[in-house]
Design a protein around this motif. Structure first.
Motif, short mmCIF file in Angstrom:
data_model
loop_
_atom_site.label_atom_id
_atom_site.label_comp_id
_atom_site.label_asym_id
_atom_site.label_seq_id
_atom_site.Cartn_x
_atom_site.Cartn_y
_atom_site.Cartn_z
N GLN A 81 0.69 -1.36 0.14
CA GLN A 81 0.17 0.15 0.05
C GLN A 81 0.79 1.19 -0.17
N LYS A 82 1.93 1.27 0.89
CA LYS A 82 2.85 2.51 0.98
C LYS A 82 3.67 2.73 -0.47
N LEU A 83 3.81 1.68 -1.01
CA LEU A 83 4.44 1.59 -2.44
C LEU A 83 3.61 2.29 -3.61
N LYS A 84 2.61 1.97 -3.44
CA LYS A 84 1.46 2.48 -4.42
C LYS A 84 1.17 3.76 -4.07
N GLN A 85 1.18 4.37 -2.64
CA GLN A 85 0.83 5.58 -2.39
C GLN A 85 1.97 6.51 -2.82
N LEU A 86 3.08 6.00 -2.70
CA LEU A 86 4.34 6.71 -3.06
C LEU A 86 4.47 7.02 -4.50
#
Length: 62
Positions: free
Chosen positions: A20-25
């Protein structure tokens, strides 16, 4: 400890929160996946980050 793209990809595959953090970044900063992975490494793994031990364990397996 140094950044290894394949290890970082494996760590992200194994953890939903990191996915999720990767997609958000990627979305927020308009980054390509490879750059977002490196940013995530520096934010969550390097310098005693939350996922440092999990990353180290992947390194020990090789």
């Amino acid at each position: 400890m140094r950044y290894i793209k394949s290890q970082m990809k494996q760590l992200v595959r194994e953890d939903v929160r990191l996915q999720q953090k990767l997609k958000q970044l990627m979305t927020e900063h308009d980054l390509e996946k490879s750059f977002a992975l490196k940013a995530l490494y520096h934010a969550e793994v390097a310098d005693s980050g939350k996922y440092m031990e999990a990353y180290r364990e992947l390194d020990d397996l090789k």
